[in-house]
Design an enzyme around this catalytic site. Structure first.
Site, PDB file in Angstrom:
ATOM      1  N   TYR A  66       7.395  26.702 -10.014  1.00  0.00           N
ATOM      2  CA  TYR A  66       8.030  25.519  -9.413  1.00  0.00           C
ATOM      3  C   TYR A  66       7.124  24.960  -8.307  1.00  0.00           C
ATOM      4  CZ  TYR A  66      11.119  22.588  -6.677  1.00  0.00           C
ATOM      5  OH  TYR A  66      11.643  21.533  -5.976  1.00  0.00           O
TER       6      TYR A  66
ATOM      7  N   PRO B  70       7.341  17.947   3.849  1.00  0.00           N
ATOM      8  CA  PRO B  70       8.623  18.402   3.320  1.00  0.00           C
ATOM      9  C   PRO B  70       8.467  19.104   1.976  1.00  0.00           C
ATOM     10  CG  PRO B  70       8.350  16.036   2.952  1.00  0.00           C
ATOM     11  CD  PRO B  70       7.151  16.491   3.731  1.00  0.00           C
TER      12      PRO B  70
ATOM     13  N   GLY C  24      10.937  21.201  -0.726  1.00  0.00           N
ATOM     14  CA  GLY C  24      12.288  21.648  -1.064  1.00  0.00           C
ATOM     15  C   GLY C  24      12.330  23.143  -1.348  1.00  0.00           C
TER      16      GLY C  24
ATOM     17  N   SER D  11      12.812  19.218   4.569  1.00  0.00           N
ATOM     18  CA  SER D  11      13.202  18.477   3.360  1.00  0.00           C
ATOM     19  C   SER D  11      14.714  18.278   3.292  1.00  0.00           C
ATOM     20  CB  SER D  11      12.737  19.269   2.136  1.00  0.00           C
ATOM     21  OG  SER D  11      13.435  18.878   0.981  1.00  0.00           O
TER      22      SER D  11
ATOM     23  N   TYR E 113      15.756  11.784   1.002  1.00  0.00           N
ATOM     24  CA  TYR E 113      15.689  11.221  -0.351  1.00  0.00           C
ATOM     25  C   TYR E 113      16.810  10.202  -0.517  1.00  0.00           C
ATOM     26  CZ  TYR E 113      12.468  14.553  -2.659  1.00  0.00           C
ATOM     27  OH  TYR E 113      11.378  15.256  -3.079  1.00  0.00           O
TER      28      TYR E 113
ATOM     29  N   THR F 193      11.291   9.342   1.533  1.00  0.00           N
ATOM     30  CA  THR F 193      10.496   9.529   0.313  1.00  0.00           C
ATOM     31  C   THR F 193      10.959   8.567  -0.769  1.00  0.00           C
ATOM     32  OG1 THR F 193      10.143  11.836   0.877  1.00  0.00           O
ATOM     33  CG2 THR F 193       9.761  11.222  -1.419  1.00  0.00           C
TER      34      THR F 193
ATOM     35  N   LYS G 135       7.116   7.613   2.449  1.00  0.00           N
ATOM     36  CA  LYS G 135       6.288   8.599   1.747  1.00  0.00           C
ATOM     37  C   LYS G 135       6.263   8.321   0.251  1.00  0.00           C
ATOM     38  CE  LYS G 135       5.842  13.613   1.054  1.00  0.00           C
ATOM     39  NZ  LYS G 135       6.317  13.921  -0.295  1.00  0.00           N
TER      40      LYS G 135
ATOM     41  N   SER H  50       0.608   9.251  -1.104  1.00  0.00           N
ATOM     42  CA  SER H  50       0.978  10.511  -1.756  1.00  0.00           C
ATOM     43  C   SER H  50       1.332  10.260  -3.209  1.00  0.00           C
ATOM     44  CB  SER H  50       2.210  11.100  -1.041  1.00  0.00           C
ATOM     45  OG  SER H  50       2.697  12.252  -1.714  1.00  0.00           O
TER      46      SER H  50
ATOM     47  N   HIS I 172       3.003  12.868  -4.512  1.00  0.00           N
ATOM     48  CA  HIS I 172       3.972  13.961  -4.538  1.00  0.00           C
ATOM     49  C   HIS I 172       3.311  15.244  -5.066  1.00  0.00           C
ATOM     50  CE1 HIS I 172       8.491  14.026  -3.971  1.00  0.00           C
ATOM     51  NE2 HIS I 172       8.287  15.267  -4.378  1.00  0.00           N
TER      52      HIS I 172
ATOM     53  N   SER J 189      -1.478  15.539  -0.722  1.00  0.00           N
ATOM     54  CA  SER J 189      -1.732  15.858  -2.133  1.00  0.00           C
ATOM     55  C   SER J 189      -3.140  16.403  -2.342  1.00  0.00           C
ATOM     56  CB  SER J 189      -1.480  14.658  -3.057  1.00  0.00           C
ATOM     57  OG  SER J 189      -0.116  14.237  -2.954  1.00  0.00           O
TER      58      SER J 189
ATOM     59  N   ARG K 133      -6.299  21.547   0.799  1.00  0.00           N
ATOM     60  CA  ARG K 133      -6.248  23.007   0.783  1.00  0.00           C
ATOM     61  C   ARG K 133      -7.061  23.646   1.894  1.00  0.00           C
ATOM     62  NH1 ARG K 133      -2.858  21.576  -1.914  1.00  0.00           N
ATOM     63  NH2 ARG K 133      -2.411  21.902  -4.115  1.00  0.00           N
TER      64      ARG K 133
HETATM   65  C1  FNR Z   1       7.311  19.024  -2.710  1.00  0.00           C
HETATM   66  N1  FNR Z   1       7.272  17.719  -2.180  1.00  0.00           N
HETATM   67  C2  FNR Z   1       8.402  17.181  -1.618  1.00  0.00           C
HETATM   68  N2  FNR Z   1       8.362  15.953  -1.034  1.00  0.00           N
HETATM   69  C3  FNR Z   1       9.457  15.427  -0.433  1.00  0.00           C
HETATM   70  O1  FNR Z   1       9.380  14.326   0.103  1.00  0.00           O
HETATM   71  N3  FNR Z   1      10.637  16.133  -0.426  1.00  0.00           N
HETATM   72  C4  FNR Z   1      10.764  17.359  -1.011  1.00  0.00           C
HETATM   73  O2  FNR Z   1      11.831  17.972  -0.976  1.00  0.00           O
HETATM   74  C5  FNR Z   1       9.623  17.901  -1.658  1.00  0.00           C
HETATM   75  N4  FNR Z   1       9.703  19.104  -2.316  1.00  0.00           N
HETATM   76  C6  FNR Z   1       8.548  19.694  -2.796  1.00  0.00           C
HETATM   77  C7  FNR Z   1       8.628  20.983  -3.341  1.00  0.00           C
HETATM   78  C8  FNR Z   1       7.460  21.610  -3.746  1.00  0.00           C
HETATM   79  C9  FNR Z   1       7.532  23.011  -4.273  1.00  0.00           C
HETATM   80  C10 FNR Z   1       6.208  20.952  -3.615  1.00  0.00           C
HETATM   81  C11 FNR Z   1       4.926  21.641  -4.014  1.00  0.00           C
HETATM   82  C12 FNR Z   1       6.151  19.681  -3.128  1.00  0.00           C
HETATM   83  C13 FNR Z   1       5.979  17.015  -2.085  1.00  0.00           C
HETATM   84  C14 FNR Z   1       5.265  17.403  -0.806  1.00  0.00           C
HETATM   85  O3  FNR Z   1       5.891  16.872   0.343  1.00  0.00           O
HETATM   86  C15 FNR Z   1       3.813  16.869  -0.803  1.00  0.00           C
HETATM   87  O4  FNR Z   1       3.806  15.481  -1.068  1.00  0.00           O
HETATM   88  C16 FNR Z   1       2.938  17.579  -1.831  1.00  0.00           C
HETATM   89  O5  FNR Z   1       3.217  18.956  -1.838  1.00  0.00           O
HETATM   90  C17 FNR Z   1       1.467  17.354  -1.503  1.00  0.00           C
HETATM   91  O6  FNR Z   1       0.640  17.914  -2.462  1.00  0.00           O
HETATM   92  P1  FNR Z   1      -0.049  19.366  -2.276  1.00  0.00           P
HETATM   93  O7  FNR Z   1      -0.731  19.385  -0.954  1.00  0.00           O
HETATM   94  O8  FNR Z   1       1.043  20.367  -2.368  1.00  0.00           O
HETATM   95  O9  FNR Z   1      -0.998  19.442  -3.432  1.00  0.00           O
END
Ligand code: FNR
Length: 379
Positions: A24, A77, A79, A106, A129, A155, A251, A273, A275, A307, A310
């Protein structure tokens, strides 16, 4: 032991978490092209080495919306963070606050707003959201305000959930998902004990009062699809603007025209982003989308990006491409799953060190000095 943020924490998270949770976090939408490009395109951006420039006084400090940050990094954020480590949102928020950077809670967190906000000594950010039930949204904003939140992340790139096929394969969603998850939990006794079976860890804190709340992760993805609202438009932002006085950041912007609309609307910031490659597979990586957006709106609005980030080198690259600050997603969640709050703290120290090396050797003494001149064409 030397831990490389990008690979070792991810491997450690995979070993510790049941597969449905690891995938996930780790997975993206459809064939995961955008997910891969996010990291690959960033890695391809060449830094321009400069030497003999007396780089002894270096500062990573910056400020956003009147808030001081010790480095231009925010925990974004994510989840279900409280499922990756026990009370995970609190652990991550504390690590961020100790480092001197913001944490964003989140909408779909395990720990509620009222638990996380008082656990830290700086205001947290809250992400919202668009749910079909506007009453729920309004109530969430009121709760956030009451808890001292100033900065809202709204978002907009999830009017519908992306097609995440890994989740169906892993047991996160799809046929017999609950049974498959339970079997996986019991084969990961440490996770099951730490997070899965004690207390009420699967309650989604902020949406627990919400009608149709998913219980024990029951068809979580399906629940998202039913309750998220594809009718979202600029009108919803106007509606939120009426009763949210603090900074409002949009976002999920990936196009210069949408960025200009955000400026016209009067948003305080945008987050470039996709996401983390979890929504529309095939869209541009943020490293490739950012320069045109910076050309269109830089200086008119606070420009954030995420996004694929790392490492500290990636932070410097994004700032060189035009971002004012960046958000971390998976990077901090892997560290949290692997080693709890201490893992997140260690990750943030590694990023700090990596940024210092990159700034020293590209000749930037401050965040403001990182720019197009920090990069060079070619690979
Ligand atoms: C997210 N992301 C996300 N964004 C948001 O606005 N609300 C949320 O609840 C979530 N939940 C979420 C769960 C998981 C498991 C991931 C990996 C990502 C997106 C997050 O905020 C962000 O935009 C991305 O994770 C950025 O990419 P990288 O750095 O993970 O590659």
């Amino acid at each position: 032991m030397i831990i490389s943020a990008s690979t070792d924490y991810r491997a450690a998270a995979q070993a510790k978490l049941p597969p449905f949770l690891f995938h996930y976090i780790d997975g993206g939408a459809y064939a995961e092209h955008t997910l891969r490009r996010n990291t690959a395109d960033l890695a391809d951006i060449a830094l321009r080495q400069r030497v003999l420039r007396n780089m002894s006084d270096l500062s990573l400090e910056t400020s956003l919306f009147g808030e001081k940050l010790t480095m231009p990094v925010i925990l974004g954020p994510v989840g279900l963070t409280g499922m990756y480590a026990r009370r995970g949102e609190v652990q991550a928020a504390r690590a961020a606050a100790q480092k001197g950077i913001p944490f964003t809670l989140s909408t779909v967190s395990v720990c509620p707003i009222e638990e996380v906000a008082p656990a830290i000594d700086r205001p947290m950010w809250f992400q919202l959201y668009v749910l079909k039930d506007r009453g729920f949204m309004r109530n969430a904003l009121e709760r956030a305000k009451a808890a001292g939140v100033k900065t809202l992340v709204f978002t907009v790139d999830m009017p519908v959930p992306g097609a995440r096929y890994r989740d169906a394969h892993s047991g996160m969603s799809g046929p017999n998902a609950a049974l498959r998850r339970m079997l996986q939990a019991f084969t990961h006794p440490q996770w099951a004990w730490d997070v899965g079976l004690r207390g009420k860890p699967h309650d989604l804190g902020n949406v627990s009062a919400y009608r149709g709340q998913p219980t024990s992760l029951e068809d979580y993805i399906g629940w998202l699809g039913t309750n998220f609202d594809p009718s979202i438009s600029w009108k919803d932002l106007e509606w939120i603007r009426e009763f949210w006085e603090g900074p409002m950041i949009i976002k999920g912007i990936l196009d210069p025209e949408d960025a200009k609309d955000a400026v016209r609307f009067g948003a305080d910031g945008i987050i470039v982003s996709n996401h983390g490659g979890r929504q529309l597979d095939g869209v541009l990586s943020t490293a490739r989308a950012l320069p045109a957006i910076a050309d269109a709106v830089k200086g008119e609005i606070t420009l954030l990006a995420d996004s694929g980030i790392r490492s500290g080198l990636d932070v410097v690259r994004m700032i060189a491409l035009g971002a004012d600050s960046v958000l971390l997603g998976r990077a901090f969640v892997y560290a949290l799953a692997a080693a709890g709050g201490a893992g997140v703290s260690n990750l943030l120290e590694l990023i700090d060190k990596e940024m210092r090396v990159a700034m020293t050797l590209t000749g930037a003494k401050t965040i403001a000095e990182i720019g197009a001149g920090s990069l060079v064409a070619g690979r």
